[in-house]
Design an enzyme around this catalytic site. Structure first.
Site, PDB file in Angstrom:
ATOM      1  N   GLY A  83       0.749  -1.264   0.063  1.00  0.00           N
ATOM      2  CA  GLY A  83      -0.116   0.040   0.046  1.00  0.00           C
ATOM      3  C   GLY A  83       0.796   1.271   0.213  1.00  0.00           C
ATOM      4  O   GLY A  83       0.294   2.240   0.399  1.00  0.00           O
TER       5      GLY A  83
ATOM      6  N   ASN B  23       1.758   2.988  -2.627  1.00  0.00           N
ATOM      7  CA  ASN B  23       0.926   3.945  -3.609  1.00  0.00           C
ATOM      8  C   ASN B  23      -0.204   4.545  -2.936  1.00  0.00           C
ATOM      9  O   ASN B  23      -0.693   5.926  -3.088  1.00  0.00           O
ATOM     10  CB  ASN B  23       0.649   3.232  -4.838  1.00  0.00           C
ATOM     11  CG  ASN B  23       1.742   3.360  -5.864  1.00  0.00           C
ATOM     12  OD1 ASN B  23       2.317   4.033  -6.340  1.00  0.00           O
ATOM     13  ND2 ASN B  23       2.454   1.836  -5.849  1.00  0.00           N
TER      14      ASN B  23
ATOM     15  N   LEU C  23      -7.931  -9.670 -11.548  1.00  0.00           N
ATOM     16  CA  LEU C  23      -8.728  -8.947 -12.625  1.00  0.00           C
ATOM     17  C   LEU C  23     -10.097  -8.083 -12.006  1.00  0.00           C
ATOM     18  O   LEU C  23     -10.645  -9.039 -11.236  1.00  0.00           O
ATOM     19  CB  LEU C  23      -9.197  -9.886 -13.920  1.00  0.00           C
ATOM     20  CG  LEU C  23      -9.142  -9.378 -15.270  1.00  0.00           C
ATOM     21  CD1 LEU C  23      -8.170  -8.523 -15.722  1.00  0.00           C
ATOM     22  CD2 LEU C  23      -9.437 -10.793 -16.231  1.00  0.00           C
TER      23      LEU C  23
ATOM     24  N   HIS D   8       1.466   0.396 -13.235  1.00  0.00           N
ATOM     25  CA  HIS D   8       2.121  -0.886 -13.666  1.00  0.00           C
ATOM     26  C   HIS D   8       3.855  -0.514 -13.649  1.00  0.00           C
ATOM     27  O   HIS D   8       4.067   0.799 -14.056  1.00  0.00           O
ATOM     28  CB  HIS D   8       1.787  -1.245 -14.874  1.00  0.00           C
ATOM     29  CG  HIS D   8       2.596  -2.540 -15.443  1.00  0.00           C
ATOM     30  ND1 HIS D   8       2.160  -3.932 -14.847  1.00  0.00           N
ATOM     31  CD2 HIS D   8       3.743  -2.655 -16.194  1.00  0.00           C
ATOM     32  CE1 HIS D   8       3.044  -4.536 -15.139  1.00  0.00           C
ATOM     33  NE2 HIS D   8       3.776  -4.139 -16.032  1.00  0.00           N
TER      34      HIS D   8
ATOM     35  N   GLU E 219       6.873   5.793  -9.248  1.00  0.00           N
ATOM     36  CA  GLU E 219       5.094   5.617  -9.080  1.00  0.00           C
ATOM     37  C   GLU E 219       4.758   6.671  -7.983  1.00  0.00           C
ATOM     38  O   GLU E 219       3.558   6.996  -8.354  1.00  0.00           O
ATOM     39  CB  GLU E 219       4.933   4.171  -8.645  1.00  0.00           C
ATOM     40  CG  GLU E 219       5.360   3.162  -9.728  1.00  0.00           C
ATOM     41  CD  GLU E 219       5.046   1.669  -9.074  1.00  0.00           C
ATOM     42  OE1 GLU E 219       3.925   1.608  -8.243  1.00  0.00           O
ATOM     43  OE2 GLU E 219       5.916   0.891  -9.436  1.00  0.00           O
TER      44      GLU E 219
HETATM   45  C1  GRF Z   1       3.652  -1.335  -7.231  1.00  0.00           C
HETATM   46  O1  GRF Z   1       4.880  -1.573  -8.075  1.00  0.00           O
HETATM   47  C2  GRF Z   1       2.683  -1.230  -8.696  1.00  0.00           C
HETATM   48  O2  GRF Z   1       3.233  -0.847  -9.707  1.00  0.00           O
HETATM   49  C3  GRF Z   1       2.245  -2.629  -8.762  1.00  0.00           C
HETATM   50  O3  GRF Z   1       2.425  -3.246  -7.531  1.00  0.00           O
HETATM   51  C4  GRF Z   1       2.952  -2.417  -6.480  1.00  0.00           C
HETATM   52  C5  GRF Z   1       2.371  -2.013  -5.366  1.00  0.00           C
HETATM   53  O4  GRF Z   1       3.235  -1.459  -4.410  1.00  0.00           O
HETATM   54  N1  GRF Z   1       1.015  -2.638  -9.743  1.00  0.00           N
HETATM   55  P1  GRF Z   1       2.497  -0.873  -3.205  1.00  0.00           P
HETATM   56  O5  GRF Z   1       1.385  -2.057  -2.644  1.00  0.00           O
HETATM   57  O6  GRF Z   1       1.623   0.352  -3.622  1.00  0.00           O
HETATM   58  O7  GRF Z   1       3.608  -0.186  -2.302  1.00  0.00           O
END
Ligand code: GRF
Length: 215
Positions: A7, A9, A82, A99, A169
């Protein structure tokens, strides 16, 4: 937000929205995870955001749950399932994903986590980086909203490369979520992203004149 993992992000998006205080274009009202032990659920609860575990076999509940919570925009952040077709259809142009590679390369079913960075290193690519895109019925194929190049170093491991991409990200995903929430970026009738700014290396760097490659 939908998340299966740590989590980070989710945290970056919440922090970004908090920084904008009263003028934030969005508010995180619900966090859903297919994993009961996801760090994303813990982070959400710590912020007082409703956080619900929806196991895979109960994903038919998702549409009703989203409606109950008044969700108008979905950000997938490390969500490994999905999304059911009824939810994709109801949120077309209002669901984003991040991604950790430059799509359309290194994406698709089974391409997540360290596997993505291993594939990048195996390929010999010199540049990678995150992609934010709209979500459609297929893994990693929706219209691209934002990308940011990250150099691959000769001594990189999947872990070191993944950490560098993840840091980026955390910069571009909050920006993209805010832009879509505010309506300045949207999915056009032709299935392509409208309103994305011209690609600009300086947009996400803290010091406007510093180029991320040359320092
Ligand atoms: C990130 O690298 C994102 O690109 C991928 O999964 C990871 C998630 O990381 N889809 P977090 O759970 O947000 O730390």
């Amino acid at each position: 937000m939908f998340a299966s993992g740590a989590g980070s992000n989710l945290q970056a998006i919440c922090d970004h929205l908090d920084e904008q205080r009263g003028s934030a274009p969005a508010e995180v009202v619900l966090v859903v995870s297919d994993r009961e032990d996801a760090g994303a659920l813990t982070r959400a609860r710590a912020r007082g955001v409703p956080a619900i575990w929806v196991p895979r076999e109960r994903s038919d509940r998702l549409a009703a749950l989203l409606q109950e919570h008044g969700v108008t925009l979905i950000a997938l952040a490390g969500y490994l399932r999905l999304v059911p077709p009824d939810v994709v259809a109801a949120y077309r142009g209002r669901m984003l994903n991040v991604h950790p590679a430059l799509l359309p390369a290194f994406g698709g079913r089974g391409m997540y986590g360290a596997r993505v960075h291993e594939a990048v290193l195996r390929s010999g690519a010199r540049v990678t980086g995150p992609t934010v895109h709209f979500v459609d019925e297929r893994f990693d194929e929706g219209a691209i909203i934002a990308q940011w190049p990250v150099p691959v170093r000769t001594d990189d491991t999947p872990a070191s490369l993944g950490a560098r991409v993840l840091g980026v990200e955390h910069r571009i995903y909050p920006w993209a979520v805010s832009a879509v929430a505010a309506g300045s970026v949207r999915l056009g009738a032709d299935g392509r992203t409208e309103g994305a700014p011209k690609f600009d290396f300086d947009v996400f760097t803290p010091e406007p004149r510093r180029h991320p490659f040359t320092g």
